[in-house]
Scaffold this active site. Structure first.
Site, PDB file in Angstrom:
ATOM      1  N   TYR A  51      58.694   7.908  17.440  1.00  0.00           N
ATOM      2  CA  TYR A  51      58.489   8.589  18.716  1.00  0.00           C
ATOM      3  C   TYR A  51      57.282   7.947  19.413  1.00  0.00           C
ATOM      4  O   TYR A  51      56.237   7.731  18.786  1.00  0.00           O
ATOM      5  CB  TYR A  51      58.250  10.088  18.457  1.00  0.00           C
ATOM      6  CG  TYR A  51      57.845  10.846  19.688  1.00  0.00           C
ATOM      7  CD1 TYR A  51      58.772  11.097  20.693  1.00  0.00           C
ATOM      8  CD2 TYR A  51      56.547  11.295  19.866  1.00  0.00           C
ATOM      9  CE1 TYR A  51      58.402  11.779  21.845  1.00  0.00           C
ATOM     10  CE2 TYR A  51      56.172  11.984  21.011  1.00  0.00           C
ATOM     11  CZ  TYR A  51      57.106  12.219  21.996  1.00  0.00           C
ATOM     12  OH  TYR A  51      56.749  12.890  23.131  1.00  0.00           O
ATOM     13  N   ARG A  98      41.975  32.522  17.733  1.00  0.00           N
ATOM     14  CA  ARG A  98      42.114  31.132  17.265  1.00  0.00           C
ATOM     15  C   ARG A  98      42.402  31.139  15.766  1.00  0.00           C
ATOM     16  O   ARG A  98      43.230  30.390  15.267  1.00  0.00           O
ATOM     17  CB  ARG A  98      40.861  30.305  17.578  1.00  0.00           C
ATOM     18  CG  ARG A  98      40.900  28.938  16.892  1.00  0.00           C
ATOM     19  CD  ARG A  98      39.908  27.908  17.437  1.00  0.00           C
ATOM     20  NE  ARG A  98      38.633  28.445  17.844  1.00  0.00           N
ATOM     21  CZ  ARG A  98      37.684  28.891  17.014  1.00  0.00           C
ATOM     22  NH1 ARG A  98      37.864  28.848  15.699  1.00  0.00           N
ATOM     23  NH2 ARG A  98      36.558  29.376  17.489  1.00  0.00           N
ATOM     24  N   LYS A 103      61.327  21.091  21.440  1.00  0.00           N
ATOM     25  CA  LYS A 103      62.681  20.565  21.495  1.00  0.00           C
ATOM     26  C   LYS A 103      63.684  21.608  20.990  1.00  0.00           C
ATOM     27  O   LYS A 103      63.811  22.654  21.589  1.00  0.00           O
ATOM     28  CB  LYS A 103      62.734  19.238  20.715  1.00  0.00           C
ATOM     29  CG  LYS A 103      61.540  18.306  21.000  1.00  0.00           C
ATOM     30  CD  LYS A 103      61.476  17.792  22.427  1.00  0.00           C
ATOM     31  CE  LYS A 103      60.157  17.134  22.783  1.00  0.00           C
ATOM     32  NZ  LYS A 103      59.670  16.093  21.886  1.00  0.00           N
ATOM     33  N   ASP A 162      58.820  14.114  10.319  1.00  0.00           N
ATOM     34  CA  ASP A 162      58.961  14.716  11.646  1.00  0.00           C
ATOM     35  C   ASP A 162      60.420  15.163  11.754  1.00  0.00           C
ATOM     36  O   ASP A 162      61.318  14.344  11.889  1.00  0.00           O
ATOM     37  CB  ASP A 162      58.602  13.680  12.718  1.00  0.00           C
ATOM     38  CG  ASP A 162      58.684  14.256  14.140  1.00  0.00           C
ATOM     39  OD1 ASP A 162      59.428  15.241  14.347  1.00  0.00           O
ATOM     40  OD2 ASP A 162      58.029  13.698  15.033  1.00  0.00           O
TER      41      ASP A 162
HETATM   42  C1  LIG Z   1      58.477  15.415  21.574  1.00  0.00           C
HETATM   43  C2  LIG Z   1      58.254  14.845  20.225  1.00  0.00           C
HETATM   44  C3  LIG Z   1      56.979  14.844  19.625  1.00  0.00           C
HETATM   45  C4  LIG Z   1      55.740  15.307  20.352  1.00  0.00           C
HETATM   46  O1  LIG Z   1      55.760  16.665  20.598  1.00  0.00           O
HETATM   47  P1  LIG Z   1      55.067  17.351  21.889  1.00  0.00           P
HETATM   48  O2  LIG Z   1      55.457  18.779  21.740  1.00  0.00           O
HETATM   49  O3  LIG Z   1      55.613  16.691  23.106  1.00  0.00           O
HETATM   50  O4  LIG Z   1      53.594  17.116  21.747  1.00  0.00           O
HETATM   51  C5  LIG Z   1      56.877  14.349  18.334  1.00  0.00           C
HETATM   52  N1  LIG Z   1      57.948  13.871  17.664  1.00  0.00           N
HETATM   53  C6  LIG Z   1      59.171  13.853  18.209  1.00  0.00           C
HETATM   54  C7  LIG Z   1      60.321  13.303  17.424  1.00  0.00           C
HETATM   55  C8  LIG Z   1      59.373  14.334  19.498  1.00  0.00           C
HETATM   56  O5  LIG Z   1      60.593  14.290  20.035  1.00  0.00           O
END
Ligand SMILES: *Cc1c(COP(=O)(O)O)cnc(C)c1O
Length: 389
Positions: A111, A51, A209, A184
């Site tokens: 998001y 961890r 992603k 983000d």
């Molecule tokens: C998918 C996504 C998230 C969240 O991420 P997870 O891996 O699904 O927890 C946050 N911000 C954006 C822009 C996303 O596309």
């Protein structure tokens, strides 16, 4: 790895010297929870419990830091942290830098999961949020409460309307009020834009992603440029425990190696799809950062290397027509998520953004979102055309 190496070189080598034991050219999956000590407190290479630290995760973390801020990572001031998901990264960040009574500014088309984290979880802890249109710097400045706003949360391009916010201008607004600017960077990836170099304090990723890129792993990351803030985040990464496992870190790292070539193809294919959508009689409006009429296009030109692989559009005939298009594609798979090699189609109002219905973040009912993949471009264009009927 020197920090003046190119992006592709860093993606393949940063944090990934051949394994010291065997010379393996790819970091092994250290599928292990604990490490032998040479006498009490005698750690070998700093690892004591997975961890707190794991060599496969370390490789990913160092690579992500180098991609977001090559010079800062080489100097050891910029630091990456890998988490079990994007939302785990967000939660760890927010509960590190916020306290009860704090205020945050969020995008008015954030998001959905990020909005839900603020509205359903953090609100119970006394954290208030104000949605603002990020492409309107004055609107963000008006939403900021000096002395109380701790975070200005930026997504750019935004989801699902693909507006582009000016990171440098918003960093000035946040910093003038004593707040952090968090970006983000999931939609652009560090290949298309590097927010820390534009004044952001922390970059957030859903590595699920584009960074992972193959729809086979869920993960998240934080990259912070200020050593004191990075140290607090790393402390909370361990204290809260939502770390990426070794196999997930390894899969993500494998994806990152091809990020640049994949992104180039995502961008080129998206451009071709946009070209047919723009001229199609059944399409009311197309949202893409590369279009001159798009909100923030001029910012995208100076801030991004290219315009990305995400496209959305409104279908003539309202929600029923939009749902029909989603149901008719054959190459585009109907599904949530984005950023993988395969093309995806979805209806934000009923799918990814269902949780914001009735809020200021509600999206148009006739909207369809595409994550344009890297299949043969003619197949993608033909599929969109046949689905529109
Ligand atoms: C998918 C996504 C998230 C969240 O991420 P997870 O891996 O699904 O927890 C946050 N911000 C954006 C822009 C996303 O596309």
């Amino acid at each position: 790895m020197t920090h003046d190496a190119g992006f592709e070189t860093l993606a393949i080598h940063a944090g990934q010297e051949p394994d010291p034991t065997t010379g393996a050219v790819v970091p092994p999956i250290y599928q292990v929870s604990t490490y032998a000590q040479d006498g009490v407190g005698g750690l070998r290479n700093g690892y004591e419990y997975s961890r707190s630290g794991n060599p496969t995760r370390t490789a990913l973390q160092e690579c992500l830091a180098a991609l977001e801020d090559p010079a800062g990572a080489a100097a050891g001031t910029t630091r990456g942290m890998a988490f079990a998901s994007g939302l785990a990264a967000e939660d760890t960040l927010l509960r590190t830098v916020l306290e009860p009574g704090a205020h945050v500014v969020i995008p008015d088309d954030a998001y959905g999961g990020t909005f839900r984290l603020f509205a359903k979880v953090l609100e119970r802890w006394g954290v208030e949020h104000t949605p603002a249109r990020l492409t309107d710097v004055d609107a963000v400045a008006a939403a900021v409460q000096p002395g109380r706003t701790r975070v200005v949360w930026v997504e750019t391009p935004t989801n699902p309307l693909l507006r582009v916010a000016d990171i440098a201008a918003l960093a000035d607004v946040a910093h003038a009020a004593g707040a952090l600017l968090v970006v983000d960077n999931t939609f652009a990836s560090p290949y298309l834009q590097q927010p820390l170099l534009l004044g952001a304090d922390v970059v957030v990723h859903s590595t699920t992603k584009y960074l992972g890129g193959h729809s086979d792993v869920v993960g998240g990351a934080l990259v912070a440029a200020d050593p004191e803030l990075a140290e607090r985040l790393a402390y909370h990464q361990n204290a809260m425990g939502a770390v990426a496992g070794p196999f997930d870190a390894w899969l993500t790292l494998r994806g990152v190696k091809t990020l640049a070539v994949r992104m180039d193809r995502h961008c080129a294919n998206a451009r071709a799809v946009v070209d047919v959508l723009r001229d199609h009689p059944k399409v009311v409006e197309v949202f893409y950062p590369g279009l001159e009429g798009n909100d923030g296009h001029h910012v995208a030109v100076k801030q991004m290397r290219d315009f990305g692989g995400m496209v959305s559009f409104r279908v003539a005939g309202g929600e029923p027509a939009a749902l029909e298009v989603c149901n008719r594609t054959k190459v585009f798979t109907l599904g949530e998520s984005l950023g993988g090699v395969e093309s995806l189609i979805e209806h934000p109002g009923r799918m990814t953004h269902a949780s914001v219905a009735g809020s200021p973040l509600e999206v148009p009912a006739d909207l369809v979102r595409l994550s344009v993949g890297i299949e043969t471009v003619e197949d993608l264009v033909a599929d969109v055309v046949q689905a529109l009927g």
